[in-house]
Write an enzyme that holds these catalytic residues in place. Structure first.
Site, mmCIF file in Angstrom:
data_model
loop_
_atom_site.group_PDB
_atom_site.id
_atom_site.type_symbol
_atom_site.label_atom_id
_atom_site.label_comp_id
_atom_site.label_asym_id
_atom_site.label_seq_id
_atom_site.Cartn_x
_atom_site.Cartn_y
_atom_site.Cartn_z
ATOM 1 N N ASN A 57 -14.679 -29.251 14.566
ATOM 2 C CA ASN A 57 -15.107 -28.495 13.391
ATOM 3 C C ASN A 57 -13.980 -27.554 12.991
ATOM 4 O O ASN A 57 -13.853 -26.448 13.516
ATOM 5 C CB ASN A 57 -16.390 -27.719 13.701
ATOM 6 C CG ASN A 57 -17.567 -28.640 13.930
ATOM 7 O OD1 ASN A 57 -18.140 -29.169 12.983
ATOM 8 N ND2 ASN A 57 -17.929 -28.843 15.191
ATOM 9 N N GLU A 58 -13.145 -28.022 12.095
ATOM 10 C CA GLU A 58 -11.951 -27.306 11.691
ATOM 11 C C GLU A 58 -12.294 -26.173 10.719
ATOM 12 O O GLU A 58 -13.427 -26.073 10.231
ATOM 13 C CB GLU A 58 -10.963 -28.276 11.048
ATOM 14 C CG GLU A 58 -10.484 -29.403 11.965
ATOM 15 C CD GLU A 58 -9.435 -28.958 12.973
ATOM 16 O OE1 GLU A 58 -9.350 -27.744 13.257
ATOM 17 O OE2 GLU A 58 -8.715 -29.824 13.505
ATOM 18 N N PRO A 59 -11.315 -25.301 10.424
ATOM 19 C CA PRO A 59 -11.550 -24.246 9.433
ATOM 20 C C PRO A 59 -12.144 -24.800 8.138
ATOM 21 O O PRO A 59 -11.706 -25.828 7.625
ATOM 22 C CB PRO A 59 -10.146 -23.675 9.201
ATOM 23 C CG PRO A 59 -9.465 -23.872 10.518
ATOM 24 C CD PRO A 59 -9.972 -25.191 11.032
ATOM 25 N N SER A 100 -15.462 -25.457 8.079
ATOM 26 C CA SER A 100 -16.730 -26.079 8.472
ATOM 27 C C SER A 100 -17.892 -25.111 8.245
ATOM 28 O O SER A 100 -17.769 -23.913 8.484
ATOM 29 C CB SER A 100 -16.684 -26.495 9.944
ATOM 30 O OG SER A 100 -15.692 -27.485 10.167
#
Length: 639
Positions: free
Chosen positions: A162-164, A166
């Protein structure tokens, strides 16, 4: 510690944090909690549902679970697992596959039922992914949800993938990986270009549904993002901050990963301190930087208004403290890194005697010496010391395949220009070219390609060391076996590396050792090389008298620099010396422009090196000390 004091000390922390002395101790504790859950569920005739993570962080947890299974009879017969994520696309038998990772690090060694293992499928067609993700969520719910979810944390603040950006209610889905995440994975894939751009991951909302969440983080490389996750404001730019909203989460850290938390980094802001000298130095420098003032201009009000009233009371008046720290920093600065002959050395970082010292500069890779301490290297040689350089590894991993073909073509042309037979060379060349054309990501090169890559870096290192002023007999190529052995074996012994290092040390009997103390190296080579030197010295100190007069200085600079309060010797460089250092770095042509493994800093190595030495000089200047063009910093190792 009373509950009230603990609450005061941790008041900046927005979720529970437990800190352990080291990664091993913390991992054993996490494994113990998992085992307790499994046993508790077994006693009730229920299944234990675990959410599992991959990467380096949980490896020792899994190792301890395997030990508990084999030595203490812990059964996984009632365990159901759901893995957080998988690269996409990804074959399950690929070296980088999380299916393979889980099998090798856990599942192949325990009695879990194969039908109870669930890992996102990296072979799905794109149009199948949405349905798969929905069914993955439904399957988790069908087992009553996850009882305990293990997490690591990426340097972007991602949990799972869950990258920036998300959302906190996101579910299992296909995501695009952040560039930093891909760069961090580049070594596993043989270069960032080979890292997949997508992954299937559980969402933050999925993770939130777990009855218990444990996020683990080890080593100083994770300290900065841990602080943001624990003490920062909620932000989709740091997805791990959303864990602050959970009532069921705990961060489990080793001491290094916790170093940036307020209670460890600036403890005077949250509690009374034991003001030992290092703490005083750190606090005064912090105060000066925070207020943007030179040390000698700090006032009693500055101390009192910034959590340092206790220090002012115990050691004041504050101007005396300022003078003490100013002088301490002043005494770290020296133009004589090998000691100044016939001088009073009581206030200098290095001894005056002997006038001419025997010195070994250990360089983990064939360019760390000139990148990190090239100015000091040149200064030591110019000042007449007997300087040796030891290149600990071949560095062959970090050479482009195109360079191999170019050097082979040169050799063929050279041989033919002399009228000699080039048939054997051509056959090897064509074999190499065929291999490279079919090479898989991170596939280990055959011996002849590794040899050419090693020789490319060896030639560059010789050129750099000669430029710094060394004669050939003082240039040593250790080519420590662990470096190539690690390409083929998971459990690597370092005994022959240690013995080889002992032999070189015994041959030179140095008064000074310079070793890379930059453990932020993303590949881990610096730390391994440093440990080999320390173990070699510990063994020699048991029998060899010369070791008692040998000092070891750690250098950094390839990846980041020492903090100002840590520095014990600082060597200023003139503009001309900065230029000479740059030219020494330029000798490493295979690492110019774009190295194979650039880490998370896209600048060329010489640019990074100059930026860091300039920043160190500016830091001293801003504290009120002399202004220099650049400074190289060192910390003395205490045996």
């Amino acid at each position: 510690m009373s509950r009230l004091n603990l609450l005061e000390e941790t008041r900046y922390e927005k979720l529970p944090v437990s800190v352990f002395s080291d990664e091993q101790t913390a991992s054993v504790e996490v494994a113990k909690r998992i085992a307790s859950l499994i046993i508790s569920k077994q006693e009730k005739g229920e299944q234990a549902v675990l959410g599992l993570a991959t990467g380096a962080t949980p490896v020792k947890v899994y190792k301890e679970l395997i030990r508990l299974h084999k030595e203490e009879g812990l059964s996984f017969n009632n365990v159901v697992t759901f893995n957080l994520d998988e690269y996409y696309p990804m074959k399950p038998d690929a070296d980088q596959s999380y299916v393979r990772f889980m099998n090798e690090n856990l599942f192949n060694h325990i009695d879990i039922k194969r039908e109870n293992i669930n890992i996102p499928d990296g072979l799905l067609e794109r149009e199948q992914i949405e349905d798969f993700c929905l069914r993955y969520e439904q399957k988790i719910s069908g087992f009553g949800g996850i009882d305990l979810q293990l997490l690591g944390i990426g340097r972007t603040g991602h949990i799972g993938f869950n990258e920036p950006g998300s959302a906190p209610n996101s579910g299992t889905r296909l995501v695009t990986l952040d560039d930093l995440t891909r760069r961090d994975a580049s070594r596993d894939f043989g270069g960032v270009a080979n890292v997949p751009t997508k992954a299937i991951t559980m969402g933050i909302g999925t993770i939130f549904k777990a009855k218990e969440i444990i996020l683990m983080a080890w080593n100083e490389k994770k300290a900065s993002i841990v602080k943001k996750a624990v003490e920062g404001e909620l932000s989709s730019e740091v997805p791990a901050t959303f864990l602050q909203l959970s009532q069921n989460v705990e961060f489990i850290l080793d001491q290094d990963a916790a170093t940036s938390l307020t209670r460890f980094d600036t403890p005077w802001l949250v509690k009374d301190c034991h003001w030992e000298d290092r703490q005083v130095t750190k606090a005064v420098i912090w105060l000066a930087k925070t207020l943007g003032k030179p040390i000698l201009k700090l006032t009693e009000d500055n101390y009192n208004n910034n959590g340092m009233a206790q220090l002012a009371t115990e050691r004041g008046p504050v101007y005396n403290i300022n003078i003490q720290i100013f002088n301490k920093l002043q005494h770290t600065i020296t133009g004589w890194p090998g000691g100044k002959p016939n001088a009073d050395d009581s206030q200098r970082p290095e001894r005056a005697a002997p006038d001419h010292k025997r010195v070994i500069i250990f360089s983990p890779h064939p360019d760390d010496d000139v990148i990190s301490m090239g100015g000091t290297f040149i200064r030591l040689a110019d000042q007449g010391h007997e300087v040796h350089v030891a290149y600990q590894t071949s560095g062959n991993t970090a050479v482009w395949d195109d360079d191999v073909l170019r050097f082979m073509e040169f050799n063929i042309d050279f041989v033919e220009s002399r009228g000699e037979d080039s048939a054997a060379l051509k056959a090897t060349y064509h074999s190499m070219r065929d291999f490279i054309s079919k090479k898989l990501p991170n596939q280990t090169d055959p011996e002849e390609i590794r040899t050419v890559k090693k020789l490319i870096r060896k030639g560059e290192a010789i050129a750099g060391a000669r430029f710094a002023g060394l004669t050939d007999e003082r240039i040593h190529f250790q080519d420590l076996p662990f470096y190539d052995r690690g390409k083929f074996q998971k459990n690597v012994s370092y005994e022959d590396d240690i013995i080889q290092t002992m032999e070189l040390l015994q041959k030179v009997k140095p008064h000074q050792i310079f070793a890379a103390g930059d453990f932020a190296d993303p590949h881990g080579t610096h730390k391994v090389c440093f440990n080999i030197i320390i173990e070699a010295m510990i063994r020699l100190r048991a029998t060899e008298d010369w070791t008692k007069d040998c000092w070891l200085w750690m250098y950094r600079g390839a990846w980041h620099e020492f903090e100002t309060y840590e520095i014990e010797m600082c060597v200023p460089l003139s503009p001309q010396e900065v230029q000479r250092k740059r030219l020494a770095i330029f000798k490493h042509q295979s690492q110019k422009d774009l190295p194979v493994f650039p880490g998370d800093d896209s600048r060329e190595f010489w640019v990074r090196a100059e930026a860091r030495t300039t920043e160190t000089a500016k830091a001293y200047d801003q504290l009120g000390l002399a202004e220099y063009e650049a400074m190289e910093a060192f910390v003395k190792w205490k045996f």
